[in-house]
Enzyme design. Structure first.
Site, PDB file in Angstrom:
ATOM      1  N   CYS A   1      -6.587  -0.861  -1.087  1.00 31.17           N
ATOM      2  CA  CYS A   1      -7.584  -1.243  -0.083  1.00 31.17           C
ATOM      3  C   CYS A   1      -8.244  -2.545  -0.505  1.00 31.17           C
ATOM      4  CB  CYS A   1      -8.654  -0.175   0.029  1.00 31.17           C
ATOM      5  SG  CYS A   1      -8.016   1.451   0.413  1.00 31.17           S
TER       6      CYS A   1
ATOM      7  N   ARG B   1      -3.359  -7.059   1.799  1.00 32.61           N
ATOM      8  CA  ARG B   1      -3.334  -5.905   0.895  1.00 32.61           C
ATOM      9  C   ARG B   1      -2.876  -4.629   1.611  1.00 32.61           C
ATOM     10  NH1 ARG B   1      -6.759  -7.194  -3.647  1.00 32.61           N
ATOM     11  NH2 ARG B   1      -7.146  -5.018  -4.091  1.00 32.61           N
TER      12      ARG B   1
ATOM     13  N   TRP C   1      -6.060   1.097   3.174  1.00 44.88           N
ATOM     14  CA  TRP C   1      -4.632   1.409   3.115  1.00 44.88           C
ATOM     15  C   TRP C   1      -4.591   2.792   2.516  1.00 44.88           C
ATOM     16  CZ3 TRP C   1      -0.114   1.502  -0.163  1.00 44.88           C
ATOM     17  CH2 TRP C   1       1.062   1.184   0.507  1.00 44.88           C
TER      18      TRP C   1
ATOM     19  N   ASN D   1     -12.350   0.782  -3.316  1.00 45.31           N
ATOM     20  CA  ASN D   1     -10.914   0.599  -3.524  1.00 45.31           C
ATOM     21  C   ASN D   1     -10.574   1.327  -4.814  1.00 45.31           C
ATOM     22  OD1 ASN D   1      -8.283  -0.382  -3.818  1.00 45.31           O
ATOM     23  ND2 ASN D   1      -8.988  -2.252  -4.827  1.00 45.31           N
ATOM     24  N   GLY D   2      -9.671   2.295  -4.751  1.00 49.99           N
ATOM     25  CA  GLY D   2      -9.307   3.049  -5.950  1.00 49.99           C
ATOM     26  C   GLY D   2      -9.125   4.521  -5.610  1.00 49.99           C
TER      27      GLY D   2
ATOM     28  N   GLU E   1      21.496  -2.614  -8.587  1.00 57.76           N
ATOM     29  CA  GLU E   1      20.192  -3.123  -8.159  1.00 57.76           C
ATOM     30  C   GLU E   1      19.932  -4.507  -8.768  1.00 57.76           C
ATOM     31  OE1 GLU E   1      18.064  -2.708  -6.009  1.00 57.76           O
ATOM     32  OE2 GLU E   1      16.232  -3.638  -6.772  1.00 57.76           O
TER      33      GLU E   1
ATOM     34  N   LYS F   1      19.184  -7.826  -6.549  1.00 60.46           N
ATOM     35  CA  LYS F   1      18.014  -8.716  -6.695  1.00 60.46           C
ATOM     36  C   LYS F   1      18.454 -10.158  -6.785  1.00 60.46           C
ATOM     37  CE  LYS F   1      15.473  -6.852  -5.640  1.00 60.46           C
ATOM     38  NZ  LYS F   1      15.286  -5.513  -5.249  1.00 60.46           N
TER      39      LYS F   1
ATOM     40  N   GLU G   1      20.087 -11.518  -3.375  1.00 59.37           N
ATOM     41  CA  GLU G   1      19.237 -11.638  -2.181  1.00 59.37           C
ATOM     42  C   GLU G   1      18.233 -12.782  -2.270  1.00 59.37           C
ATOM     43  OE1 GLU G   1      16.447  -8.464  -1.149  1.00 59.37           O
ATOM     44  OE2 GLU G   1      16.497  -7.798  -3.216  1.00 59.37           O
TER      45      GLU G   1
ATOM     46  N   HIS H   1      39.678  -1.327 -14.055  1.00 55.52           N
ATOM     47  CA  HIS H   1      40.371  -0.890 -12.833  1.00 55.52           C
ATOM     48  C   HIS H   1      40.368  -1.997 -11.775  1.00 55.52           C
ATOM     49  CE1 HIS H   1      40.788   3.146 -14.385  1.00 55.52           C
ATOM     50  NE2 HIS H   1      39.517   3.099 -14.766  1.00 55.52           N
TER      51      HIS H   1
ATOM     52  N   LYS I   1      11.287  -7.917   5.645  1.00 57.04           N
ATOM     53  CA  LYS I   1      10.752  -6.928   4.694  1.00 57.04           C
ATOM     54  C   LYS I   1      11.068  -5.506   5.138  1.00 57.04           C
ATOM     55  CE  LYS I   1       8.549  -5.418   1.138  1.00 57.04           C
ATOM     56  NZ  LYS I   1       9.403  -5.339  -0.060  1.00 57.04           N
TER      57      LYS I   1
HETATM   58  C1  F6R Z   1      15.887  -5.183  -1.512  1.00 57.95           C
HETATM   59  C2  F6R Z   1      15.096  -4.551  -0.471  1.00 57.95           C
HETATM   60  C3  F6R Z   1      15.791  -3.699   0.524  1.00 57.95           C
HETATM   61  C4  F6R Z   1      14.985  -2.431   0.807  1.00 57.95           C
HETATM   62  C5  F6R Z   1      15.634  -1.645   1.962  1.00 57.95           C
HETATM   63  C6  F6R Z   1      14.923  -0.326   2.207  1.00 57.95           C
HETATM   64  O1  F6R Z   1      15.101  -5.907  -2.396  1.00 57.95           O
HETATM   65  O2  F6R Z   1      13.914  -4.717  -0.405  1.00 57.95           O
HETATM   66  O3  F6R Z   1      17.084  -3.392   0.108  1.00 57.95           O
HETATM   67  O4  F6R Z   1      14.944  -1.676  -0.364  1.00 57.95           O
HETATM   68  O5  F6R Z   1      15.603  -2.414   3.119  1.00 57.95           O
HETATM   69  O6  F6R Z   1      13.595  -0.539   2.559  1.00 57.95           O
HETATM   70  P1  F6R Z   1      12.543   0.633   2.535  1.00 57.95           P
HETATM   71  O7  F6R Z   1      12.369   1.044   1.111  1.00 57.95           O
HETATM   72  O8  F6R Z   1      11.309   0.058   3.131  1.00 57.95           O
HETATM   73  O9  F6R Z   1      13.102   1.763   3.342  1.00 57.95           O
END
Ligand code: F6R
Length: 608
Positions: A2, A29, A72, A98-99, A481, A485, A488, A504, A603
């Site tokens: 928050c 936030r 939040w 906040n907390g 993963e 990272k 992307e 393989h 996002k």
């Molecule tokens: C990679 C990334 C995406 C999300 C995916 C799922 O860095 O951010 O691969 O992990 O789109 O998103 P959520 O977790 O919001 O369902």
């Protein structure tokens, strides 16, 4: 996460406008509701964004001081009733927070017995009543607030108003940031400097266990034991966005740096160390069904899917339940066999990913028990699942998911303890995992403190056009993963591979221009990964090894080494992922890309 904001001034400014404007810069936030209180005009609250709050402000809403909040949700649904500010029984004491107040249940019980009436279901409201209770005895606003805070366990950044002393704001900090802004005949209190910068660059950062008494021309800081603190103001020259990023160049780095806090917040109040148990309030209502479950299917997308794959190793080894992991986008088009003895667990940071959501809906139609590990309270997946665990990781703004994964892995370890102790896990194993979980924040911090070396490595390899990531067992999903990272945010070809799969096929790609990141902590498959590294070295492939501190022999084998502290094998992904996130970050930054907003990506993927 928050945000709080408070203002007191001796000029013609309308506190209502100052606060509203400040709340907008705190919206990053995360928000599900907002509210403010001015002693001269009363309270106004609304669900949704700050713009909704503006629309609800009555004409003539004016005052010289006030407190405001952007919420939040963590405890209590995102409703107007649960929105801050909260008040005591008399309506004279108002507070924003906040907390998380950890002992809120005990305090609520105690205060209810003393005759206090609660309006919301938040943990925060106990604070107002506690101050009210102490004010009856102390007859002094500051002393009453100090006495109340001494009874509280948990984290807080608060601002309090008492209508009898309308130009005074009391602020306090324990674990949640609070900064004071010092203007000309005006003072500000906020969760970060972003809403203050428009007005002044002179700030004072409160430290944990400090309380500040703020009026338009003065501020005094005390420790909780009443001792006075002298602290000089600092000048900060950040712009609003830099302040939101906490001074870091990118949100992604800020969010990686939040790792220790994120682990703490995910664990907070959920571990019974002595009993070797995980206490997951969100699963209590379905604990019996979980006990009877024969099988678990985990669904997620992208990073959340890799969290799920890691969870499969954790749950099968330590909870003895068969687990399958599915991509949300595949699950919905298969004909999954589910029944009431199946748990369908969705993992999602946003709680809005369309494919994961559809998987949950399909699971419900087929009678499965649906659970969620979701960061965003009030999101669709959080609402539509039968029960779940909230991450409490705070909003993630960088498009590349980092801190959410650290939290998802921590939550999966808790879930493993929860299921495991219902089934075959011994109390000793439970205690051992609990003890080690509590040490993780410090261990993550050690990795973060050594980030300079990772930055140098990223610079060394930045001309590479391909990268292979290999790992085994718990670190097999982490290899994927790590590669995700890098690709992307730096747009180079990066591939994850089970280390044992190299011969393989993928080994054919290796030559002196094709580096490999080999995840090789000292665990039960370490020797196997070492032989995979040898295969790569024999083909002249450069290797960066990610090993456990104290392993010097690997330096003779790999070209470069990054280290993580020692931990239990089940928890190692929570550490190994951090250097890989940092490596990807520095690599992409070195290439000059907009790390927080990689091209072609959003996002939250709310469409198929
Ligand atoms: C990679 C990334 C995406 C999300 C995916 C799922 O860095 O951010 O691969 O992990 O789109 O998103 P959520 O977790 O919001 O369902």
């Amino acid at each position: 996460m928050c945000g709080i904001f408070a203002y007191t001034g001796k000029n013609s400014k309308n506190a209502g406008e100052v606060l509203l404007d400040g709340l907008s810069s705190l919206e990053y936030r995360g928000y599900d509701s907002a509210g403010m209180f001015l002693p001269e005009s009363g309270v106004v609250k609304s669900t949704g964004a700050v713009s909704h709050l503006r629309r609800k402000m009555p004409a003539g809403y004016f005052g010289k001081s006030g407190i405001a909040h952007i919420r939040w949700a963590t405890h209590g649904e995102p409703t107007e009733q649960n929105a801050h500010p909260h008040k005591d029984c008399t309506g004279d004491i108002w507070l924003v927070h906040n907390g998380i107040i950890e002992n809120h249940k005990e305090l609520r019980e105690k205060l209810s017995k003393l005759g206090h009436t609660f309006i919301s279901t938040t943990d925060t409201e106990v604070l107002t009543h506690l101050i009210e209770e102490h004010l009856k005895k102390e007859k002094d606003f500051e002393q009453a607030t100090l006495a109340a805070l001494r009874e509280v366990k948990g984290t807080y950044g608060i601002a309090v108003e008492y209508v009898a002393e309308p130009d005074k704001i009391i602020a306090a900090r324990m674990g949640s940031p609070v900064v004071l802004g010092l203007g000309e005949h005006e003072r500000f209190v906020a969760s970060d400097a972003s809403p203050i910068l428009k007005h002044t660059s002179q700030v004072v950062f409160l430290e944990d266990g400090e309380i500040a008494v703020v009026t338009p021309d003065r501020h005094e800081i005390f420790k909780l034991d009443g001792a006075k603190v002298d602290r000089l103001a600092e000048k900060i020259d950040w712009n609003v966005e830099a302040a939101q990023r906490g001074g870091y160049q990118h949100f992604m780095l800020k969010e990686i740096m939040e790792g220790p806090e994120v682990v703490k917040n995910t664990l907070r109040g959920r571990l019974l160390e002595k009993e070797g148990l995980a206490k997951l309030g969100g699963l209590e209502s379905v604990a019996d069904e979980i006990k009877k479950a024969q099988r678990m299917v985990i669904v997620g997308c992208g990073t959340a899917y890799y969290a799920g794959l890691t969870g499969e190793y954790m749950l099968e080894e330590h909870a003895g339940i068969p687990v399958e992991v599915e991509l949300g986008s595949e699950f919905r088009y298969r004909h999954p066999v589910l029944n009431p003895e199946t748990i369908l667990l969705a993992i999602s940071q946003s709680g809005e990913t369309a494919d994961t959501l559809e998987a949950i809906r399909e699971g419900k139609r087929r009678g499965a028990l649906t659970l969620g590990i979701v960061n965003t309270v009030g999101s669709t997946i959080a609402r539509e699942t039968d029960a779940g665990i909230h991450n409490h990781a705070g909003p993630e703004i960088g498009v590349a998911s980092t801190k959410a994964l650290v939290s998802q892995l921590t939550a999966l370890a808790l879930l493993t303890m929860f299921l495991g102790r219902q089934r075959s896990m011994s109390i000793e194993t439970g205690q051992e995992i609990a003890r080690e979980l509590l040490l993780l924040p410090e261990k993550v911090q050690t990795i973060l403190d050594g980030r300079g070396k990772i930055e140098k490595l990223a610079k060394k390899y930045v001309k590479s056009r391909d990268f292979l990531y290999i790992g085994r067992k718990y670190n097999y999903p982490i290899a994927f993963e790590g590669a995700l990272k890098l690709k992307e945010i730096s747009y180079i070809h990066a591939e994850g591979c089970g280390a044992g799969e190299m011969k393989h096929g993928p080994l054919a790609m290796i030559d002196e221009h094709f580096p490999t990141m080999a995840i090789a902590p000292s665990d039960s498959v370490y020797e196997k990964v070492v032989s995979n590294i040898e295969e790569i070295k024999a083909r002249k492939g450069p290797v960066i090894a990610l090993a456990t501190e104290g392993n010097d022999e690997i330096k003779d084998l790999a070209d470069d080494v990054m280290y993580v502290p020692k931990t239990l094998e089940i928890l190692s992904p929570i550490l190994t992922i951090v250097p890989l996130q940092l490596f990807a970050y520095y690599f992409a930054r070195e290439k000059g890309y907009n790390v927080d907003r990689p091209r072609n990506l959003a996002k939250s993927v709310t469409v198929e």
